[in-house]
Design a protein around this motif. Sequence first.
Motif, short mmCIF file in Angstrom:
data_model
loop_
_atom_site.label_atom_id
_atom_site.label_comp_id
_atom_site.label_asym_id
_atom_site.label_seq_id
_atom_site.Cartn_x
_atom_site.Cartn_y
_atom_site.Cartn_z
N LEU A 93 -0.07 5.79 12.75
CA LEU A 93 -0.73 5.03 11.68
C LEU A 93 -2.01 4.40 12.19
O LEU A 93 -3.02 4.37 11.50
N VAL B 292 1.46 0.02 8.43
CA VAL B 292 1.23 0.70 7.16
C VAL B 292 0.11 -0.01 6.40
O VAL B 292 -0.80 0.62 5.86
N SER C 254 -0.16 7.54 5.20
CA SER C 254 1.03 6.94 4.58
C SER C 254 2.28 7.16 5.41
O SER C 254 2.31 8.04 6.28
#
Length: 501
Positions: free
Chosen positions: A45, A138, A146
């Motif tokens: 991420l 996130v 995602s």
Amino acid sequence: MQKGQVTEFRHEAKRVPESEAASRVPCVTILGGGYAGAATAIKLLDAATRPLRIVIVEPRGELGRGAAYSTREAGHLMNGPAKLFSLYPERPEHFAQFLARFAAEWNWRDPLAPDFLNAFAPRAVFGDYVRAELARAVSRAAPLVSLEHVAAEATDLRRRGGRVELGLSSGHALIADHVVLAVGAVPSRPDIPIDPAVAASPRYIADPWTLEAFERIPRTGRVLLLGTGLTMLDALVTLERRGFAGRYTAISRRGLLVHPRREVVPLRDFLAEAPLPTTARGLLRAARQELSRTTHGRPDWQSLVMAIRPHVPALWQRASEAERARFVRHLRPIWETSLHRAPPRSAQLLERGRAEGWFAHRAARIVALEPAADGRIAARVRGRGRADNETLIVDAVVNCTGVAHDWSRAQSPLMASLLATGAVRPGPLAFGIDADWQHAAIGRDGLPAPDLSAIGHPLRGVRWESSTLVELLQQAIQLGNRLTGQLLAADPGRVVAATAG
Ligand SMILES: Cc1cc2nc3c(=O)[nH]c(=O)nc-3n(C[C@H](O)[C@H](O)[C@H](O)COP(=O)(O)OP(=O)(O)OC[C@H]3O[C@@H](n4cnc5c(N)ncnc54)[C@H](O)[C@@H]3O)c2cc1C
């Protein structure tokens, strides 16, 4: 998806739509959502600067906990101080700060630690930390990067049309461009005949981290603990905190009892000065030489372990198959008890038990577990170096043998299927699976797979030490960087299409 939330897809409710298979956003699917899977997701991420879909397949309801941090027992502590366990190497105080906030809210403290950096946190709190950081990763991720949690068990893997199709326990399928095996270790079962009546009895606890199981055993009498390491200590803590007032006997083949962890100054990095030895004997010689050079008294042996440990993967890699087998046969228990030491507070409990006579340990082999009168259990035991068996009548038995790594003996459809199809092959000495240094799984064809990687316990045979948080974090960072580089740079056209869509 709302920012900061992990989308949860219950696999029962979700049939993977066809359009998803054709999606132009590259997809990494991580099998296993314990620490290794969650840390890999956090690093992906953070590293992805262009659209990337990350999916974690994990049957547990919460990500980031896995086997070690799912416990709700406050007495189950981390085995090192908080300063070692930040998810961000550039901010070593990060977890300690989280712990300090928890402590303020819940009036918690480590009575043996001068500050939160040196505190030994409850493992449940570390699980909370990983979960919180996953949600934060996130929320700070780049647009169209995602994360989804599919609450299922992966059962098999097929390659189709340049992508990977994963079967789930629900009968549904997922499509991915790259799959990461973060499935942890294999629960260990004691290698002894256990009478079915004993195995089915509430007085035999096969899984020492199922806290409810401890409620069903008598509060007095004698408990036999199968193992003398950290898992045994967890079981002891669980029983003591539930008011068990009887006695314990802990048994392992060598009878090597877990050591308390001490804060020591590491020895200088003496192994960096010469070519690494290729045998355990050579390593012992180098260690002895180093100790004889030390002029200010004999250093604590724990500082020697700390100096050797960073070199373990390289030492293991250089050793021959025969030398590795010799190490596993003769030295493994000594190395493991030297490395995996106890949090001081739990070790104090153990010491008190020994001093007051309600805890004893010994070197012996369990020959069989059989039913005895009044629902009790008869353990046939052979002491180390003895030719005859003796019988211990106990009120309960707890399996504390820890974890194992032989995939061919695991009760896992995924592991069995990956081995059977040749997508993976066993690692050295049947520990985990084979892989290259960049984490790429090596299958039966002997080639590193471009679409299948592994992290943590599955790499046990390749690296030997590949299970502690410190190692897993390094691996997650490397893997996150490699996969974002590989998937997001390989086909810019694909990414442009995804952004436009
Ligand atoms: C009780 C215990 C305490 C520990 N304490 C410490 C400590 O204090 N410090 C430290 O450094 N290390 C500790 N360790 C070492 C530990 O191995 C690592 O810290 C870390 O938790 C390992 O994480 P993992 O994600 O690799 O494995 P796991 O935590 O085992 O997670 C693997 C996950 O994969 C899932 N899974 C398995 N098969 C499938 C499948 N087919 N499909 C989908 N999901 C699957 C499982 O449900 C599981 O949640 C401890 C280990 C244990 C067992």
